[in-house]
Enzyme design. Structure first.
Site, short mmCIF file in Angstrom:
data_model
loop_
_atom_site.label_atom_id
_atom_site.label_comp_id
_atom_site.label_asym_id
_atom_site.label_seq_id
_atom_site.Cartn_x
_atom_site.Cartn_y
_atom_site.Cartn_z
CG LEU A 158 -1.84 -1.20 1.41
CD1 LEU A 158 -2.72 -1.02 2.64
CD2 LEU A 158 -2.70 -1.45 0.17
CE LYS A 175 2.76 2.48 5.75
NZ LYS A 175 2.21 1.65 6.86
CG ASP A 307 0.65 -6.91 8.52
OD1 ASP A 307 0.81 -8.12 8.24
OD2 ASP A 307 0.74 -6.01 7.67
#
Length: 513
Positions: A158, A175, A307
């Protein structure tokens, strides 16, 4: 069989015919067109389906030839699925990574093939990255940063991360979301839903709608980087008593829904045993500390980072203390466990550790497993039914047991799919988290250690003690309205013991014995 093949060919023909119309337009990026992405996904689904429908027609079920052929069909289907994820990118890679993490829930051919998606994430061009920063922060890169590394430090499904230096000298990681992911994600999930329903129509035993439902719910959260920053700060506060845990600090003035700027923290991936050996990091200590923090997240707080693949869990020697640290990254996906569910989960794990089968059945049924509770216990622990009956803490893990579980997983795919559709949605991300953590333990060769069961047992006891503590707090509030000498003596005595237990628990949690 002929009817199923007719259904497949009709579906494929319709898809190819509609896709062909758009192929003439060469002035756009074809990969951005929903019809192209849908056509590619539908074609792959049709080919895989046709393969499973026709491959076994001349082979007798249960023979060695059958199982050898089935492994080959699994492998080539997994490779086709991997190629589809790489071609469509974005949400497809994210879901493919999720499937690759479902060890013991999917055939090994699928999980081993799809795991490579963690290292094959796409990259956006520097021009696209600059445009996102310009749109969201309103300034050019040169106005915001003293230096900015154009080659990404890491790329994910993503977003990608760039290293930069602020004008005050602080080093940060930025990010930045891939610019097309936000627009494409909802359409991609719709495509997956249509195709999963189509496959279920052909194969009623194929019940993977749970995967689509989870993607629908979680993708918007993962695409909101402000939500990720809030999660990072919450877990940093929640686990501040663990000196070995490092959560990078968020720079809110340089963060938006598509950009997250944080303190730069470098290290080796948690599954890189060579890196740990080179830097003098004890793999058993890392594995135990990872178990401590996740046991506390799951059983005590009910706020779980879901995750923990190796790219999101780094290890290093702290520059100041020279002690080993775990750096936890990517806080976009958390599961919040409801109190009732969390306590039942505690009781279930206590029963699994002790081998109390009546309680295993009771709490498995309460979690929706029904008559599939033996399968649920095996899936949850990745242990054989014989090990579950004996108590998983008392039976060592063996290579032959791992092989047995993998073989059984391929035999019980319909039942596993049914099970995953039954259990509460909260359980799905927990299963994914468990599989990722076990994958790390397997790589580090620390799975046979009893420390993980000790940490789980301690946290379960502490969670139950805190539950009782809240009961006594309510009792005290009631007793305030009546005479002190009427308080039952056994409640006063129990309160003193309980208080001692709760106060001492953190010391036990940090103990290595």
């Amino acid at each position: 069989m002929a009817g199923r093949l007719l259904k497949v060919s009709t579906l494929a023909t319709a898809v190819f015919a509609s896709s062909r119309f758009y192929l003439c337009n060469r002035q756009v990026d074809l990969n951005d067109l929903s019809i192209i992405r849908f056509g590619r996904a539908a074609a792959t689904t049709a080919v895989i389906t046709y393969d499973y429908l026709t491959a076994f027609k001349d082979v007798e079920y249960g023979t060695d030839e059958y199982w050898a052929l089935k492994s080959k069909v699994h492998l080539r289907s997994a490779e086709r699925l991997r190629d589809l994820c790489c071609a469509n990118r974005g949400t497809f890679i994210k879901v493919g990574q999720h499937l690759g993490a479902l060890d013991y829930l999917l055939p090994e051919e699928y999980t081993s093939t799809l795991k490579v998606l963690h290292s094959q994430a796409p990259q956006s061009s520097i021009e696209e990255i600059k445009q996102v920063i310009r749109e969201d922060l309103g300034k050019e890169i040169s106005d915001l940063f003293l230096s900015f590394e154009e080659n990404p430090h890491g790329a994910a499904s993503l977003a990608q991360v760039h290293k930069a230096v602020l004008y005050d000298g602080r080093i940060v990681a930025i990010k930045v979301q891939h610019p097309k992911v936000q627009r494409q994600s909802s359409k991609d999930i719709l495509v997956m839903e249509v195709l999963v329903r189509a496959v279920h129509w052909l194969f009623p035993d194929f019940a993977f709608m749970w995967l689509v439902e989870e993607a629908k719910k979680n993708m918007p959260l993962e695409l909101d980087f402000l939500n990720e920053g809030c999660n990072a700060e919450r877990v940093a506060t929640m686990l501040a008593h663990f000196p070995f845990l490092k959560i990078p600090m968020i720079h809110w003035d340089l963060s938006t829904k598509r950009i997250l700027t944080m303190e730069f923290a470098d290290g080796g991936q948690v599954n890189d045993s060579d890196y740990m050996k080179k830097h003098g990091i004890n793999v058993n200590e890392i594995s135990e500390n990872l178990g401590k923090m996740y046991s506390e997240m799951i059983f005590i707080h009910g706020f779980v980072h879901c995750d923990p693949h190796p790219g999101n869990v780094l290890v290093r020697k702290c520059p100041q203390s020279k002690k080993s640290e775990i750096i936890l990254l990517d806080h976009g996906l958390y599961q919040i466990l409801e109190p009732g569910f969390r306590l039942d989960y505690c009781r279930l794990w206590q029963a699994l550790i002790k081998g109390n089968m009546s309680s295993v059945e009771r709490y498995s049924r309460r979690m929706g497993a029904g008559d599939l509770y033996p399968l649920f216990a095996c899936v949850l622990t990745t242990r054989s039914w014989a090990a579950v009956n004996a108590g998983i803490s008392s039976v060592p893990i063996t290579h032959s047991e791992d092989i047995e579980i993998r073989n059984n997983a391929s035999l019980y795919i319909p039942q596993i799919s049914d099970l995953l559709n039954r259990v509460p949605r909260q359980m799905l991300l927990l299963l994914k988290t468990n599989d990722l953590l076990r994958g790390i333990e397997t790589t580090l060769q620390t799975r046979a250690s009893s420390s993980s069961f000790i940490n789980i047992a301690r946290c379960c006891i502490r969670a139950m003690a805190l539950r009782l503590s809240s009961f006594f707090t309510m009792t005290d509030q009631y007793n305030d309205s009546i005479a002190a000498d009427t308080v039952p003596i056994h409640l006063s005595f129990s309160r003193s013991i309980l208080s001692s237990l709760i106060n001492k628990t953190p010391r036990y949690l940090n103990s290595s014995t």
